[in-house]
Motif scaffolding. Sequence first.
Motif, PDB file in Angstrom:
ATOM      1  N   ALA A   1      -6.266  15.345 -12.820  1.00 42.36           N
ATOM      2  CA  ALA A   1      -5.593  14.236 -12.146  1.00 42.36           C
ATOM      3  C   ALA A   1      -5.664  14.451 -10.645  1.00 42.36           C
ATOM      4  N   THR A   2      -5.950  13.379  -9.933  1.00 40.36           N
ATOM      5  CA  THR A   2      -6.061  13.434  -8.482  1.00 40.36           C
ATOM      6  C   THR A   2      -5.350  12.221  -7.894  1.00 40.36           C
ATOM      7  N   ASP A   3      -4.446  12.461  -6.953  1.00 38.84           N
ATOM      8  CA  ASP A   3      -3.818  11.348  -6.255  1.00 38.84           C
ATOM      9  C   ASP A   3      -4.844  10.730  -5.309  1.00 38.84           C
ATOM     10  N   LEU A   4      -4.888   9.419  -5.291  1.00 38.59           N
ATOM     11  CA  LEU A   4      -5.808   8.670  -4.439  1.00 38.59           C
ATOM     12  C   LEU A   4      -5.000   7.846  -3.441  1.00 38.59           C
ATOM     13  N   PRO A   5      -5.671   7.277  -2.450  1.00 34.12           N
ATOM     14  CA  PRO A   5      -4.947   6.396  -1.523  1.00 34.12           C
ATOM     15  C   PRO A   5      -4.312   5.226  -2.272  1.00 34.12           C
ATOM     16  N   ASP A   6      -3.248   4.696  -1.714  1.00 34.91           N
ATOM     17  CA  ASP A   6      -2.572   3.532  -2.310  1.00 34.91           C
ATOM     18  C   ASP A   6      -3.517   2.345  -2.395  1.00 34.91           C
ATOM     19  N   ASP A   7      -3.229   1.488  -3.358  1.00 34.29           N
ATOM     20  CA  ASP A   7      -3.942   0.217  -3.452  1.00 34.29           C
ATOM     21  C   ASP A   7      -3.094  -0.819  -2.743  1.00 34.29           C
ATOM     22  N   ARG A   8      -3.526  -1.248  -1.572  1.00 36.92           N
ATOM     23  CA  ARG A   8      -2.742  -2.177  -0.761  1.00 36.92           C
ATOM     24  C   ARG A   8      -2.758  -3.583  -1.348  1.00 36.92           C
ATOM     25  N   VAL A   9      -3.849  -3.952  -2.001  1.00 30.48           N
ATOM     26  CA  VAL A   9      -3.951  -5.293  -2.580  1.00 30.48           C
ATOM     27  C   VAL A   9      -2.984  -5.448  -3.752  1.00 30.48           C
TER      28      VAL A   9
ATOM     29  N   MET B   1     -14.414 -16.298  -6.017  1.00 30.68           N
ATOM     30  CA  MET B   1     -13.746 -16.250  -4.721  1.00 30.68           C
ATOM     31  C   MET B   1     -12.986 -14.931  -4.588  1.00 30.68           C
ATOM     32  N   LEU B   2     -13.085 -14.335  -3.397  1.00 31.26           N
ATOM     33  CA  LEU B   2     -12.472 -13.038  -3.147  1.00 31.26           C
ATOM     34  C   LEU B   2     -11.446 -13.114  -2.030  1.00 31.26           C
ATOM     35  N   SER B   3     -10.473 -12.225  -2.088  1.00 31.27           N
ATOM     36  CA  SER B   3      -9.500 -12.077  -1.000  1.00 31.27           C
ATOM     37  C   SER B   3     -10.194 -11.423   0.185  1.00 31.27           C
ATOM     38  N   SER B   4      -9.474 -11.290   1.268  1.00 30.76           N
ATOM     39  CA  SER B   4      -9.998 -10.522   2.396  1.00 30.76           C
ATOM     40  C   SER B   4     -10.035  -9.052   1.988  1.00 30.76           C
TER      41      SER B   4
ATOM     42  N   GLY C   1     -12.149   2.765  -2.257  1.00 33.49           N
ATOM     43  CA  GLY C   1     -12.869   2.324  -1.069  1.00 33.49           C
ATOM     44  C   GLY C   1     -12.457   0.907  -0.712  1.00 33.49           C
ATOM     45  N   PRO C   2     -13.156   0.292   0.247  1.00 36.81           N
ATOM     46  CA  PRO C   2     -12.821  -1.088   0.620  1.00 36.81           C
ATOM     47  C   PRO C   2     -12.939  -1.997  -0.605  1.00 36.81           C
ATOM     48  N   GLU C   3     -11.929  -2.839  -0.792  1.00 40.55           N
ATOM     49  CA  GLU C   3     -11.913  -3.674  -1.993  1.00 40.55           C
ATOM     50  C   GLU C   3     -11.477  -5.083  -1.666  1.00 40.55           C
ATOM     51  N   ARG C   4     -11.812  -5.991  -2.596  1.00 39.83           N
ATOM     52  CA  ARG C   4     -11.383  -7.382  -2.520  1.00 39.83           C
ATOM     53  C   ARG C   4     -10.923  -7.794  -3.917  1.00 39.83           C
ATOM     54  N   LEU C   5      -9.832  -8.524  -3.973  1.00 41.30           N
ATOM     55  CA  LEU C   5      -9.305  -9.055  -5.228  1.00 41.30           C
ATOM     56  C   LEU C   5     -10.048 -10.327  -5.582  1.00 41.30           C
TER      57      LEU C   5
END
Length: 168
Positions: A66-74, A136-139, A146-150
């Motif tokens: 198990a590894t903690d990752l950065p938060d998912d802001r979306v 269609m994707l969010s910003s 990594g960089p993501e879009r919803l």
Amino acid sequence: MPDPSSERLALPVELASAVGPTLHRIADALAPAEVVELTPAWATIELDRAERELGSTEGSPDPPSATDLPDDRVLGSRTRRLASDGHTTLLLEPSTEGRIAAALARRGEGWAAAYVSVDGADDEVLAARLAAGGVMLSSAAAGPLGPERLVLGGPRDGPFVLVVVRGP
């Protein structure tokens, strides 16, 4: 969708049936080699408990890591990667009153998201290509992989589909 029998493109059946049409629209808009991985995510109210429960696979020779990752802001969640026997699952615990909190309030713990990792694409070009294919994707925002879009237009309480752009 590229070869769904591939280990890196497999999702749990319940999640695959819920997000399958969206995944097919994404695959139709992209070249087969561009979709490199699908990662399922489980929403939980308690990361440590979910890690113990989902990580206990009988007969597995290696204990899960198990590894903690950065938060998912979306999605508004803390994130932990659970890896075992070549399979990766993300665990999502609410950190805000956002999408994951809404999913938990409406549906309880369970499969909440699929992360579609796309290789070597420029983020803006990718968004335009997907939009031309009706996706269609969010910003863009920072995410655990990594960089993501919803992907927009899905249910407010999930499951959600997120497109992650991996560098060239």
